[in-house]
Design a protein around this motif. Structure first.
Motif, PDB file in Angstrom:
ATOM      1  N   PHE A 142      53.696  22.827  50.243  1.00 43.64           N
ATOM      2  CA  PHE A 142      53.627  21.711  48.992  1.00 43.64           C
ATOM      3  C   PHE A 142      54.768  22.174  47.893  1.00 43.64           C
ATOM      4  CE2 PHE A 142      49.548  20.240  50.527  1.00 43.64           C
ATOM      5  CZ  PHE A 142      49.438  19.155  50.186  1.00 43.64           C
ATOM      6  N   ALA A 143      54.661  23.517  47.707  1.00 39.05           N
ATOM      7  CA  ALA A 143      55.827  23.872  46.687  1.00 39.05           C
ATOM      8  C   ALA A 143      57.058  23.704  46.991  1.00 39.05           C
ATOM      9  CB  ALA A 143      55.773  25.471  46.417  1.00 39.05           C
ATOM     10  N   THR A 144      57.506  23.910  48.306  1.00 42.84           N
ATOM     11  CA  THR A 144      58.871  23.903  48.603  1.00 42.84           C
ATOM     12  C   THR A 144      59.195  22.292  48.842  1.00 42.84           C
ATOM     13  OG1 THR A 144      58.471  24.338  50.975  1.00 42.84           O
ATOM     14  CG2 THR A 144      59.287  25.998  49.639  1.00 42.84           C
ATOM     15  N   ILE A 145      58.296  21.404  49.620  1.00 46.33           N
ATOM     16  CA  ILE A 145      58.698  19.994  49.435  1.00 46.33           C
ATOM     17  C   ILE A 145      58.712  19.355  48.135  1.00 46.33           C
ATOM     18  CG2 ILE A 145      57.318  17.782  50.114  1.00 46.33           C
ATOM     19  CD1 ILE A 145      56.318  19.229  52.792  1.00 46.33           C
ATOM     20  N   SER A 146      57.957  20.034  47.141  1.00 43.87           N
ATOM     21  CA  SER A 146      57.990  19.305  45.993  1.00 43.87           C
ATOM     22  C   SER A 146      59.748  19.525  45.227  1.00 43.87           C
ATOM     23  CB  SER A 146      57.057  20.100  45.023  1.00 43.87           C
ATOM     24  OG  SER A 146      55.777  19.750  45.262  1.00 43.87           O
ATOM     25  N   ILE A 147      60.119  20.645  45.523  1.00 37.36           N
ATOM     26  CA  ILE A 147      61.436  20.956  45.252  1.00 37.36           C
ATOM     27  C   ILE A 147      62.367  20.091  45.971  1.00 37.36           C
ATOM     28  CG2 ILE A 147      63.357  22.600  45.283  1.00 37.36           C
ATOM     29  CD1 ILE A 147      61.530  24.670  44.351  1.00 37.36           C
ATOM     30  N   GLN A 148      62.198  19.812  47.086  1.00 38.47           N
ATOM     31  CA  GLN A 148      63.024  18.976  48.269  1.00 38.47           C
ATOM     32  C   GLN A 148      63.073  17.585  47.646  1.00 38.47           C
ATOM     33  OE1 GLN A 148      65.217  20.752  49.887  1.00 38.47           O
ATOM     34  NE2 GLN A 148      64.379  20.746  51.943  1.00 38.47           N
ATOM     35  N   LEU A 149      61.790  17.194  46.933  1.00 39.27           N
ATOM     36  CA  LEU A 149      61.811  15.865  46.798  1.00 39.27           C
ATOM     37  C   LEU A 149      62.049  15.636  44.916  1.00 39.27           C
ATOM     38  CD1 LEU A 149      58.779  14.633  48.708  1.00 39.27           C
ATOM     39  CD2 LEU A 149      61.142  14.628  49.366  1.00 39.27           C
ATOM     40  N   GLY A 150      62.592  16.419  44.308  1.00 41.18           N
ATOM     41  CA  GLY A 150      63.012  16.401  43.083  1.00 41.18           C
ATOM     42  C   GLY A 150      61.860  16.548  42.117  1.00 41.18           C
ATOM     43  N   HIS A 151      60.807  17.103  42.555  1.00 42.53           N
ATOM     44  CA  HIS A 151      59.394  17.499  41.636  1.00 42.53           C
ATOM     45  C   HIS A 151      59.622  18.971  41.013  1.00 42.53           C
ATOM     46  CE1 HIS A 151      56.809  14.808  44.497  1.00 42.53           C
ATOM     47  NE2 HIS A 151      57.942  14.049  44.015  1.00 42.53           N
ATOM     48  N   LYS A 152      59.295  18.941  39.733  1.00 38.02           N
ATOM     49  CA  LYS A 152      59.471  20.495  39.069  1.00 38.02           C
ATOM     50  C   LYS A 152      58.227  21.003  39.659  1.00 38.02           C
ATOM     51  CE  LYS A 152      58.653  20.719  34.533  1.00 38.02           C
ATOM     52  NZ  LYS A 152      58.996  20.752  33.075  1.00 38.02           N
ATOM     53  N   LEU A 153      58.752  22.431  39.884  1.00 38.98           N
ATOM     54  CA  LEU A 153      57.465  23.434  40.395  1.00 38.98           C
ATOM     55  C   LEU A 153      57.172  24.232  39.325  1.00 38.98           C
ATOM     56  CD1 LEU A 153      55.763  24.838  42.522  1.00 38.98           C
ATOM     57  CD2 LEU A 153      57.931  26.089  43.270  1.00 38.98           C
ATOM     58  N   VAL A 154      55.749  24.533  38.858  1.00 40.20           N
ATOM     59  CA  VAL A 154      55.313  25.231  37.905  1.00 40.20           C
ATOM     60  C   VAL A 154      54.353  26.383  38.714  1.00 40.20           C
ATOM     61  CG1 VAL A 154      53.861  25.659  35.939  1.00 40.20           C
ATOM     62  CG2 VAL A 154      55.369  23.361  36.325  1.00 40.20           C
ATOM     63  N   LEU A 155      54.912  27.650  38.618  1.00 39.18           N
ATOM     64  CA  LEU A 155      54.277  28.780  39.352  1.00 39.18           C
ATOM     65  C   LEU A 155      53.413  29.374  38.467  1.00 39.18           C
ATOM     66  CD1 LEU A 155      57.112  30.456  41.638  1.00 39.18           C
ATOM     67  CD2 LEU A 155      55.233  29.007  42.196  1.00 39.18           C
ATOM     68  N   THR A 204      67.183  25.868  37.085  1.00 32.75           N
ATOM     69  CA  THR A 204      67.769  24.683  37.421  1.00 32.75           C
ATOM     70  C   THR A 204      67.938  24.532  38.792  1.00 32.75           C
ATOM     71  OG1 THR A 204      70.112  25.420  37.259  1.00 32.75           O
ATOM     72  CG2 THR A 204      68.894  24.524  34.981  1.00 32.75           C
ATOM     73  N   TYR A 205      68.164  23.419  39.314  1.00 27.90           N
ATOM     74  CA  TYR A 205      68.514  23.169  40.614  1.00 27.90           C
ATOM     75  C   TYR A 205      69.555  24.187  40.913  1.00 27.90           C
ATOM     76  CZ  TYR A 205      64.800  20.170  42.090  1.00 27.90           C
ATOM     77  OH  TYR A 205      63.566  19.402  42.743  1.00 27.90           O
ATOM     78  N   ARG A 206      70.888  24.034  40.236  1.00 31.19           N
ATOM     79  CA  ARG A 206      72.140  24.727  40.279  1.00 31.19           C
ATOM     80  C   ARG A 206      71.809  26.290  40.505  1.00 31.19           C
ATOM     81  NH1 ARG A 206      76.525  23.330  36.391  1.00 31.19           N
ATOM     82  NH2 ARG A 206      74.790  24.127  35.069  1.00 31.19           N
ATOM     83  N   GLU A 207      70.936  26.874  39.535  1.00 33.97           N
ATOM     84  CA  GLU A 207      70.551  28.142  39.750  1.00 33.97           C
ATOM     85  C   GLU A 207      69.841  28.694  40.995  1.00 33.97           C
ATOM     86  OE1 GLU A 207      70.097  29.436  35.029  1.00 33.97           O
ATOM     87  OE2 GLU A 207      68.451  28.346  35.862  1.00 33.97           O
ATOM     88  N   LEU A 263      68.099  13.463  47.942  1.00 36.68           N
ATOM     89  CA  LEU A 263      66.813  14.211  48.034  1.00 36.68           C
ATOM     90  C   LEU A 263      67.518  15.711  48.648  1.00 36.68           C
ATOM     91  CD1 LEU A 263      64.242  11.900  49.679  1.00 36.68           C
ATOM     92  CD2 LEU A 263      64.373  12.545  47.276  1.00 36.68           C
ATOM     93  N   GLY A 264      66.659  16.772  48.565  1.00 31.21           N
ATOM     94  CA  GLY A 264      67.165  17.974  49.115  1.00 31.21           C
ATOM     95  C   GLY A 264      67.492  19.054  47.836  1.00 31.21           C
ATOM     96  N   LEU A 265      67.310  20.156  48.046  1.00 32.75           N
ATOM     97  CA  LEU A 265      67.507  21.305  47.013  1.00 32.75           C
ATOM     98  C   LEU A 265      69.075  21.116  46.745  1.00 32.75           C
ATOM     99  CD1 LEU A 265      67.442  23.690  45.025  1.00 32.75           C
ATOM    100  CD2 LEU A 265      67.600  25.346  47.126  1.00 32.75           C
ATOM    101  N   TRP A 266      69.998  21.455  47.916  1.00 35.75           N
ATOM    102  CA  TRP A 266      71.657  21.387  47.378  1.00 35.75           C
ATOM    103  C   TRP A 266      71.986  20.096  46.982  1.00 35.75           C
ATOM    104  CZ3 TRP A 266      68.784  23.964  51.046  1.00 35.75           C
ATOM    105  CH2 TRP A 266      69.076  25.323  51.203  1.00 35.75           C
ATOM    106  N   ASN A 267      71.404  18.960  47.695  1.00 33.66           N
ATOM    107  CA  ASN A 267      71.910  17.877  47.103  1.00 33.66           C
ATOM    108  C   ASN A 267      71.757  17.352  45.633  1.00 33.66           C
ATOM    109  OD1 ASN A 267      73.249  16.656  49.784  1.00 33.66           O
ATOM    110  ND2 ASN A 267      71.227  15.846  50.257  1.00 33.66           N
ATOM    111  N   ILE A 268      70.394  17.684  45.272  1.00 33.87           N
ATOM    112  CA  ILE A 268      69.984  17.625  43.955  1.00 33.87           C
ATOM    113  C   ILE A 268      70.969  18.535  43.008  1.00 33.87           C
ATOM    114  CG2 ILE A 268      68.186  17.718  42.416  1.00 33.87           C
ATOM    115  CD1 ILE A 268      66.232  16.940  44.517  1.00 33.87           C
TER     116      ILE A 268
END
Length: 517
Positions: A224-237, A34-37, A10-15
């Motif tokens: 909601f947006a940032t927690i979604s990314i931290q938990l591996g959920h795709k964010l559609v803006l 992507t998560y890397r980008e 979990l977490g942006l950098w770990n994922i």
């Protein structure tokens, strides 16, 4: 991938390290990131800010539209121990300048589309040219590409930052809600984040997709947006919210959850039935709404359409809250739910601070675990909002015997007429259900004999004239559901009411149009 398989990632950098090509977000143009980008861009910004001299506890202010740059700026602050202040881009130059000064901003990042206001604000706050950055071109600002030209590695000094979001300021100057920094590892996702999403039945990964249609300067929207990314959920803006476009994106991306407001529900329900029916909503799991009262008729229609996925919560930037599922709401219509497991909700008498029994109306107070906050540079306001460890944002309500909270209105909006308390939200919730009403605001005006009288300002539905005939029709309609003393003494009409994009109504701006008597 199951939660068990991926929980350690979990977490942006770990994922980003474990699944670098996993899609983190889709920007408003449809570009996939992507998560890397995203992690790389957040690293660049963090190093660039460190290079400017920002250190742990300093403040970054953003005035950005929904974009990859806004999300990257958040995570740059998150891993650098910085406070991030996301500014409402509807504010004027002097208003933004006040926030820059009050927050003691060390860097300012703004979008080109808000360039004139951003430049005026930075000048008013006497922010040095070296602290001004832009997405796009703003005279006197360096482009964000300059900030992002720094090293792509992690910053040397890393600790968890925090949002310091300013309250809406519907009365008086807004104040920044500031919590002590924890000093924790920014790679470790707080149990509070997974627990919060767990309230809505949302687990890490699990093919979850979050759609964000409201501006990221709002507390809940950003969370909601940032927690979604931290938990591996795709964010559609979404850049700007549009009812049918949201339905299209839900179907295209198999969206599972979102954070919404009742205004968006009204506009979705106003779509022709054939439009609503042509999009596949079967992917939805938890469409969460809050931030403003939702009329019961509107809520029932959304539950009929989207089923029990419609979940409501009540919370404040300052912390703490309640939640209620769609199924529970049908059993307790009008409630905003029970306290979160780690939160405390009480109703206190506003004169002596004693706790009131079920059914009695008073001021709603909350606390979130051991969390503490203060209004930045305003200890008096902080203390006024507190009774012991509890705080209030001024809402009036009652608890029932099972601990379910029912809100009546805000204390500042209460109308006292002839010694009787009148709650504007109750009147608004009736009038807004009339098919010729698009929006409505109810507030009190001074009255020589009664103290205050009830005034309504209505935004008629498209094509409906705001005239005496409509006034008579609306008052007759309201009289079937409200006592006579609650009926507006007069109704005025405006083409659009002053709401922000997250649904909050600025009644102050309406009251200012009526001189005191």
């Amino acid at each position: 991938m199951t939660t068990q398989e991926s929980g350690q990632n979990l977490g942006l950098w770990n994922i980003a390290a474990a699944q670098p090509d996993l899609i983190a977000m889709v920007d408003p143009s449809g570009r996939e990131v992507t998560y890397r980008e995203l992690a790389t861009l957040a690293n660049r910004y963090a190093n660039g800010l460190r290079g400017l001299g920002l250190t742990t506890g300093d403040v970054l202010v953003t005035m950005l539209h929904n974009s990859v740059e806004m999300v990257a700026a958040y995570f740059a602050a998150h891993q650098s121990g910085l406070y991030i202040v996301a500014v409402n881009w509807h504010l004027t130059g002097p208003e933004v300048g006040y926030i820059l000064r009050d927050s003691e901003a060390k860097a300012f990042l703004a979008s080109e589309r808000f360039g004139a206001v951003a430049r005026a604000a930075a000048d008013a706050a006497e922010l040095p040219a070296t602290a001004r950055f832009s997405v796009g071109e703003i005279a006197g600002f360096k482009t964000v590409a300059w900030l992002g030209a720094a090293d792509t590695g992690r910053p040397g000094e890393r600790s968890t930052g925090a949002p310091m979001l300013y309250t809406s300021g519907t009365t008086g100057r807004p104040k920044g809600v500031r919590r002590p920094l924890t000093g924790s590892d920014p790679d470790a996702v707080a149990a509070q984040s997974t627990g919060f999403f767990g309230l809505f039945g949302l687990a890490p990964f699990d093919d979850n997709v979050h759609i964000c249609g409201s501006p990221l300067y709002h507390t809940a929207v950003l969370n909601f947006a940032t927690i979604s990314i931290q938990l591996g959920h795709k964010l559609v803006l979404m850049d700007r919210w549009d009812a049918e476009d949201m339905l299209r994106l839900i179907e295209t991306h198999r969206v599972t959850h979102s954070h919404m407001v009742p205004t968006q529900f009204h506009r979705l329900l106003a779509l022709p039935e054939e439009v609503r029916g042509k999009y596949d909503m079967s992917s939805l799991r938890s469409m969460v709404h809050g931030a403003a009262p939702c009329p019961q008729q509107t809520k029932r229609r959304m539950l009929d359409w989207w089923g029990p996925t419609v979940t409501e919560y009540y919370a404040a930037t300052e912390g703490g809250g309640t939640v209620i599922s769609g199924a529970d709401w049908l059993r307790k219509p009008g409630s905003v739910g029970r306290a979160w497991p780690w939160s405390v909700v009480k109703v206190l008498d506003e004169t002596d601070g004693r706790e009131l029994p079920p059914g009695e109306v008073g001021l709603v107070y909350m606390r979130m675990g051991a969390s503490s906050f203060e209004y930045h540079r305003d200890r008096a306001k902080t203390e006024q909002a507190r009774v012991g460890e509890l705080f209030t944002v001024g809402d009036i309500g009652h608890l029932d015997a099972e601990g379910y909270l029912f809100l009546h209105d805000r204390r500042s909006d209460l109308i006292l007429s002839g010694g009787v308390n009148i709650y504007p939200a109750e009147i608004e919730n009736v009038l807004v259900t009339h098919p010729k009403v698009a929006d409505v605001a109810v507030f009190g005006l001074p009255h020589q004999d009664w103290g205050q009288e009830v005034k309504a300002v209505v935004q008629p539905a498209d094509g409906v004239p705001g005239d005496a005939a409509l006034t008579a029709e609306l008052l007759a309609y309201a009289a079937t559901q409200l006592a006579k003393y609650k009926l507006p003494r007069s109704i005025d009409y405006q083409p659009e009411l002053p709401r922000d994009p997250n649904g909050k109504l600025y009644k102050r701006k309406l009251r200012e149009q009526y001189p005191a008597v």
